[in-house]
Design an enzyme around this catalytic site. Structure first.
Site: not given
Ligand code: AMP
Length: 282
Positions: A41-42
């Site tokens: 996702g990242h």
């Molecule tokens: P985090 O590390 O969980 O704070 O996420 C960092 C970024 O990655 C944030 O903008 C999240 O929304 C995005 N993100 C996390 N999981 C996904 C996913 N499955 N698909 C797309 N973006 C994601």
């Protein structure tokens, strides 16, 4: 950009020097804020960043101020070396990995609170969470000064809150959303999925399935309450503890009784100790 020129910064002056040189060369800079434990996702955000700009900076910072006292800050997964390798391979130009002391030196006293958008959904269940996010992301934006910052639609309320911050504070940046990346069975990728036991992991895609069902059934004009009640019952029968499940106006995030414009079905639910969130466009 080849892997060999990937740079990792822990010092703000050095990071600023690097970005300033890019800007002086007229290059567009894209920031991707993350808390690390990177997954596909990242990496989809990195791919999108490379498509829209010349230079990509990913920040990795597990922000203590966005975790509640009973949340998972201490056990949140951290693997900086693996994250840096993934970013380099994905073609990011730089990682910004500040320490807690760099972000919050002694005497730090400012908090950014966003009214309205944080009143519902995750807001009441995670007091202080969005103030922590808004404050840290504003700092990251001021540190990196990107042209565009990318956020996943998976955290839809967070995306809307940050768009509001940027608009209200005249931040010279475009806050853009990127569609959610999912496992083949529909589960949204999340750093927290690794907390799930094998049994929980088998049940977890039900969250997405219920959201998809509600989204496709919520035709314009028809009431949504019955679908939501049925969805909540289905999740609870599968073993989820539902915090909220709602169809909301996609802009204001206020729950709607019938769909008559852009809307989003959004949920948060615990499976065991793991809190999952997800959403779909209606
Ligand atoms: P985090 O590390 O969980 O704070 O996420 C960092 C970024 O990655 C944030 O903008 C999240 O929304 C995005 N993100 C996390 N999981 C996904 C996913 N499955 N698909 C797309 N973006 C994601």
């Amino acid at each position: 950009m080849s892997e060999s020129t990937f740079q990792s910064f822990r010092d703000l002056t050095a990071l600023r020097g690097c970005v300033a040189a890019w800007r002086a060369a007229g290059e567009r800079v894209v920031l991707i804020p993350t808390m690390g434990a990177l997954h596909d996702g990242h990496l989809a955000l990195v791919a999108e960043a490379r498509r829209i700009g010349r230079r990509t900076v990913a920040s990795i910072f597990v922000n203590p101020t966005q975790f509640g006292p009973n949340e998972d800050f201490a056990r949140y997964p951290r693997d900086l070396d693996a994250d840096l390798a993934l970013l380099a391979r994905a073609g990011a130009d730089a990682a910004w990995t500040p320490s807690v002391e760099t972000m919050y030196p002694p005497g730090f006293a400012t908090r950014i609170e966003v009214a309205g958008l944080t009143d519902g959904l995750c807001g009441p269940f995670r007091p202080g969470h969005f103030a922590g996010v808004a404050t840290v992301v504003t700092k990251l934006l001021n540190q990196v000064r990107p042209d565009v910052a990318l956020f996943g639609e998976k955290d839809f309320q967070q995306l809307r809150v940050l768009q509001q911050v940027a608009a209200d504070l005249d931040l010279p940046v475009e806050i853009r959303g990127v569609p959610t990346v999912r496992e083949p069975d529909g589960l949204a990728l999340s750093s927290r999925n690794r907390y799930l036991s094998a049994e929980e992991r088998a049940v977890a895609p039900k969250l997405h399935a219920v959201l998809a069902e509600i989204a496709s059934a919520s035709r314009s004009g028809t009431p949504v309450a019955g679908r939501i009640a049925a969805g909540r019952a289905a999740l609870e029968a599968a073993g989820f503890r539902v915090q909220y499940l709602a169809v909301c106006d996609a802009r204001t995030l206020v729950p709607v009784e019938r769909v008559d414009g852009p809307a989003r079905v959004i949920a948060a639910a615990f499976l065991g100790r793991t809190r999952l969130i997800d959403n779909r466009a209606v």
